[in-house]
Write a protein that holds these residues in place. Structure first.
Motif, mmCIF file in Angstrom:
data_model
loop_
_atom_site.group_PDB
_atom_site.id
_atom_site.type_symbol
_atom_site.label_atom_id
_atom_site.label_comp_id
_atom_site.label_asym_id
_atom_site.label_seq_id
_atom_site.Cartn_x
_atom_site.Cartn_y
_atom_site.Cartn_z
ATOM 1 N N GLY A 223 51.098 56.338 30.001
ATOM 2 C CA GLY A 223 50.292 55.989 31.152
ATOM 3 C C GLY A 223 48.827 55.719 30.832
ATOM 4 O O GLY A 223 48.003 55.644 31.737
ATOM 5 N N LEU A 224 48.505 55.583 29.558
ATOM 6 C CA LEU A 224 47.126 55.283 29.174
ATOM 7 C C LEU A 224 46.832 53.799 29.367
ATOM 8 O O LEU A 224 47.746 52.974 29.380
ATOM 9 C CB LEU A 224 46.899 55.664 27.705
ATOM 10 C CG LEU A 224 47.123 57.135 27.348
ATOM 11 C CD1 LEU A 224 46.985 57.351 25.846
ATOM 12 C CD2 LEU A 224 46.142 58.018 28.104
ATOM 13 N N ASP A 225 45.585 53.458 29.507
ATOM 14 C CA ASP A 225 45.185 52.055 29.569
ATOM 15 C C ASP A 225 45.322 51.453 28.182
ATOM 16 O O ASP A 225 44.840 52.017 27.202
ATOM 17 C CB ASP A 225 43.734 51.918 30.029
ATOM 18 C CG ASP A 225 43.540 52.332 31.474
ATOM 19 O OD1 ASP A 225 44.511 52.229 32.242
ATOM 20 O OD2 ASP A 225 42.423 52.734 31.833
ATOM 21 N N VAL A 226 45.994 50.324 28.107
ATOM 22 C CA VAL A 226 46.199 49.652 26.821
ATOM 23 C C VAL A 226 45.717 48.217 26.966
ATOM 24 O O VAL A 226 46.194 47.476 27.825
ATOM 25 C CB VAL A 226 47.691 49.670 26.405
ATOM 26 C CG1 VAL A 226 47.892 48.907 25.111
ATOM 27 C CG2 VAL A 226 48.195 51.100 26.282
ATOM 28 N N PHE A 227 44.768 47.840 26.137
ATOM 29 C CA PHE A 227 44.274 46.474 26.095
ATOM 30 C C PHE A 227 44.681 45.889 24.756
ATOM 31 O O PHE A 227 44.394 46.471 23.712
ATOM 32 C CB PHE A 227 42.747 46.430 26.237
ATOM 33 C CG PHE A 227 42.271 46.921 27.563
ATOM 34 C CD1 PHE A 227 42.141 46.044 28.627
ATOM 35 C CD2 PHE A 227 41.965 48.248 27.761
ATOM 36 C CE1 PHE A 227 41.710 46.489 29.861
ATOM 37 C CE2 PHE A 227 41.537 48.707 28.987
ATOM 38 C CZ PHE A 227 41.413 47.833 30.040
ATOM 39 N N GLN A 228 45.363 44.747 24.790
ATOM 40 C CA GLN A 228 45.838 44.114 23.568
ATOM 41 C C GLN A 228 45.298 42.695 23.496
ATOM 42 O O GLN A 228 45.338 41.978 24.487
ATOM 43 C CB GLN A 228 47.359 44.034 23.548
ATOM 44 C CG GLN A 228 48.056 45.356 23.692
ATOM 45 C CD GLN A 228 49.548 45.153 23.724
ATOM 46 O OE1 GLN A 228 50.172 45.092 22.690
ATOM 47 N NE2 GLN A 228 50.113 45.033 24.914
ATOM 48 N N GLN A 229 44.832 42.323 22.331
ATOM 49 C CA GLN A 229 44.409 40.946 22.113
ATOM 50 C C GLN A 229 44.810 40.580 20.702
ATOM 51 O O GLN A 229 44.407 41.236 19.748
ATOM 52 C CB GLN A 229 42.898 40.813 22.285
ATOM 53 C CG GLN A 229 42.403 39.400 22.118
ATOM 54 C CD GLN A 229 40.908 39.296 22.391
ATOM 55 O OE1 GLN A 229 40.274 40.224 22.856
ATOM 56 N NE2 GLN A 229 40.362 38.154 22.065
#
Length: 142
Positions: free
Chosen positions: A58-64
């Motif tokens: 449930g953590l915020d995950v930002f992927q690029q």
């Protein structure tokens, strides 16, 4: 603290230090694992090694990253891990900026849910609204 990492010729930042070298070590449900392996994955990519578990927590995950690195499978796996399979109702809405991306996400989701009994449907412009309305009550949304 953010850390610059490099793997598979790609550089990325992470503030999450847990890395899983294989899908089996991620604590994923057995039928989700079966779907991942059936889709053709043998080992997680660098972004999957670091992104699936925090997404499941449930953590915020930002992927690029570039195309073909495994971003879609990362968040699809995280979504599917969190579903309550006893509920027969829509539990997820994934918004995509283009119809093409929505259909790509639908393709990955369909491959991963083979052993989960989950319905997936992409609602995109230019398709039959009546068919979408018929499917709406029983499908996860994309």
């Amino acid at each position: 603290m953010n850390e610059l990492l490099a793997s598979d010729g790609q550089e990325f930042f992470t503030s999450y230090d847990e890395v899983h070298d294989n899908f089996g070590a991620m604590g994923l449900q057995e039928n989700l694992l079966r779907g991942i392996y059936a889709y053709g994955f043998e080992r997680p990519s660098a972004i999957q090694q670091r992104g699936i578990v925090p997404f499941c927590k449930g953590l915020d995950v930002f992927q690029q990253a570039q195309s073909g690195i495994g971003k879609t499978t990362t968040f699809c796996s995280g979504i599917l891990q969190q579903l309550n399979y006893r509920l027969v109702q829509c539990q997820v809405l994934v918004l995509a900026p283009t119809g093409e991306l929505a259909q790509q996400i639908e393709k990955v989701m369909r491959a991963l849910v083979d052993f989960l009994g989950v319905k997936v449907h992409a609602y995109v412009g230019g398709t039959s609204v009546r068919e979408d309305q018929r499917i709406l009550p029983v499908a996860c949304l994309l």
